[in-house]
Write a protein that holds these residues in place. Structure first.
Motif, PDB file in Angstrom:
ATOM      1  N   UNK A 233      39.855  38.015  41.521  1.00 22.38           N
ATOM      2  CA  UNK A 233      40.908  37.777  40.532  1.00 22.38           C
ATOM      3  C   UNK A 233      41.675  39.045  40.192  1.00 22.38           C
ATOM      4  N   UNK A 234      41.070  40.192  40.463  1.00 21.79           N
ATOM      5  CA  UNK A 234      41.704  41.458  40.112  1.00 21.79           C
ATOM      6  C   UNK A 234      41.086  42.031  38.851  1.00 21.79           C
ATOM      7  N   UNK A 235      40.689  43.303  38.918  1.00 22.77           N
ATOM      8  CA  UNK A 235      40.020  43.961  37.797  1.00 22.77           C
ATOM      9  C   UNK A 235      40.839  45.180  37.397  1.00 22.77           C
ATOM     10  N   UNK A 236      41.186  45.249  36.100  1.00 26.04           N
ATOM     11  CA  UNK A 236      42.002  46.335  35.568  1.00 26.04           C
ATOM     12  C   UNK A 236      41.162  47.195  34.642  1.00 26.04           C
ATOM     13  N   UNK A 237      41.289  48.528  34.761  1.00 23.39           N
ATOM     14  CA  UNK A 237      40.566  49.407  33.848  1.00 23.39           C
ATOM     15  C   UNK A 237      41.038  49.168  32.415  1.00 23.39           C
TER      16      UNK A 237
END
Length: 425
Positions: free
Chosen positions: A81-85
């Motif tokens: 899904x996409x991981x953002x800091x």
């Protein structure tokens, strides 16, 4: 198995159709002369209302990292899904009872967390070792400092959270059938069979069905209306008896609860299987027909009680039926296999949140804001940033959970260093 059957959010489980296609759904009637009528009911159910929300301004979500291409076995997970800091969390975690309760819940989760395979693809068991070692002796008075020292925040996908509520119902019940207690609560029948379809075809891996054998055929198990009308009677399956079919229906949606016995005692019961029939959310059904305006548990119950014959037929439209066993010891128990903690446990989709991980919620409703621990799952709890908050037992928990619906942003807290590994930095 979780408190919430295969865990169902209260508001969401009543509003949504959570499963289709004949696969095992979450759990949770037509007027019939054989259907027992309630002779008494808990006084708290009359005229109750959901707790009035306390407004809050949620923290904005972060610009999302584009979804990445993942192997087939990791598609539909947080990693894909996409991981953002996320931001530094030191100033975001409030002190107070919720953080202390979350630390207690995290401690309970650690033994399972460190050996569990994380379906989300975000962590490995060993990633949790340092945090779990520290949690064992960390002073609860400084719980917020524990989370800020050992964790970093990530946003999964778009980060837009939707949160509902669930609770452990308390209803009038009896161990034996007697006047005022005529609604049977059944144990799991021994002819209810689970079939792992993955044993027959790779294309069906991870899918199951439930039913029973009839001659040489495997057929669907009895639906709710058949069971309510007595298809299981005479088999010695009665675990206990409820006073009110409407209250029992809602207890089935929750999947666990407490029976308040005539002698003043309490009998705790928990999910022990479901008939394999598709779940139908009667709240959505009733709203679509113009029968109710809002969708809280209290609105639905009020209509069912005011129109008993129609209400029985509406409940039967949810063909799912839940079976129970008596619970002893600490509990209720969530999908992680440990007791869930009131106002600290959330149900989450394990493909997007590691079970046992802390979650930081910032919503348009103040009551659920803060740190929670993902210790449960639910049939209606699917996708990134979808959570169901556990509020405990009793009238207050019922009032809050029954009307809980909040939106905002969510951050998943992972052991420090996790983001660098995930991003290859």
């Amino acid at each position: 198995m979780s408190l919430r059957q295969s865990g169902g959010a209260l508001t969401a489980a009543l509003m949504l159709s959570a499963c289709a296609g004949g696969l095992i759904p979450p759990s949770a009637g037509g007027p019939s002369p054989s259907r027992p009528a309630p002779e008494s009911g808990p006084p708290s159910s009359a005229g109750e209302t959901a707790t009035k929300p306390v407004p809050s301004t949620p923290r904005p979500t972060l610009p999302a990292t584009p979804p990445s291409v993942q192997p087939a076995d990791q598609q539909g997970t947080a990693a894909a899904a996409g991981v953002t800091r996320g931001p530094d969390i030191a100033s975001l975690i409030p002190s107070g009872e919720r953080s202390r309760a979350a630390l207690q819940a995290f401690r309970l989760s650690c033994p399972t967390l460190m050996r569990r395979t994380d379906q989300s693809g975000l962590t490995r068991g060993s990633d949790w070792n340092n945090a779990c070692a520290a949690a064992s002796s960390w002073p609860e008075a400084s719980a917020s400092e524990f989370f800020s020292r050992y964790f970093e925040a990530v946003q999964v996908g778009e980060g837009a959270a939707f949160v509902t509520g669930y609770y452990e119902p308390e209803i009038s019940g009896s161990r034996t059938r007697q006047p005022g207690y005529q609604v049977p609560i059944y144990r799991r029948p021994n002819d209810l069979i689970d079939v792992d379809l993955g044993q027959f075809s790779e294309s069906l891996k991870g899918k199951s069905i439930r039913g029973k054998v009839s001659g040489t055929k495997f057929i669907p198990y009895d639906e709710r209306s058949q069971i309510v009308d007595g298809s299981l009677s005479g088999r010695g399956l009665e675990l206990a008896w409820a006073a009110d079919p409407v209250e029992f229906f809602f207890l089935q949606v929750q999947g666990s609860g407490r029976l308040l016995l005539p002698d003043g005692g309490v009998m705790r019961i928990g999910y022990d299987g479901q008939n394999g029939r598709d779940y139908t959310g009667i709240g959505k059904l009733m709203k679509d027909r113009g029968l109710i305006q809002a969708g809280s548990m209290q609105d639905i119950m009020q209509y069912l009680r005011a129109h008993p014959a129609e209400g029985a037929a509406i409940m039967d439209e949810n063909k799912s039926f839940v079976f129970f066993r008596e619970l002893t010891g600490a509990g209720p128990v969530g999908a992680l296999g440990v007791a869930v903690t009131p106002e600290a446990t959330v149900a989450a989709d394990p493909k997007y949140v590691p079970l046992g991980a802390p979650v930081l919620l910032s919503l348009d409703r103040a009551e659920p804001n803060g740190i929670w621990i993902a210790q449960d799952t639910g049939g209606a709890i699917k996708g990134a940033n979808r959570f169901d908050s556990f509020w405990g037992a009793g009238a207050k928990a019922r009032s809050v959970a029954g009307g809980m619906s909040a939106r905002g942003s969510a951050l998943v807290l992972l052991p420090i260093g996790s983001y660098a590994r995930l991003s290859g930095r």
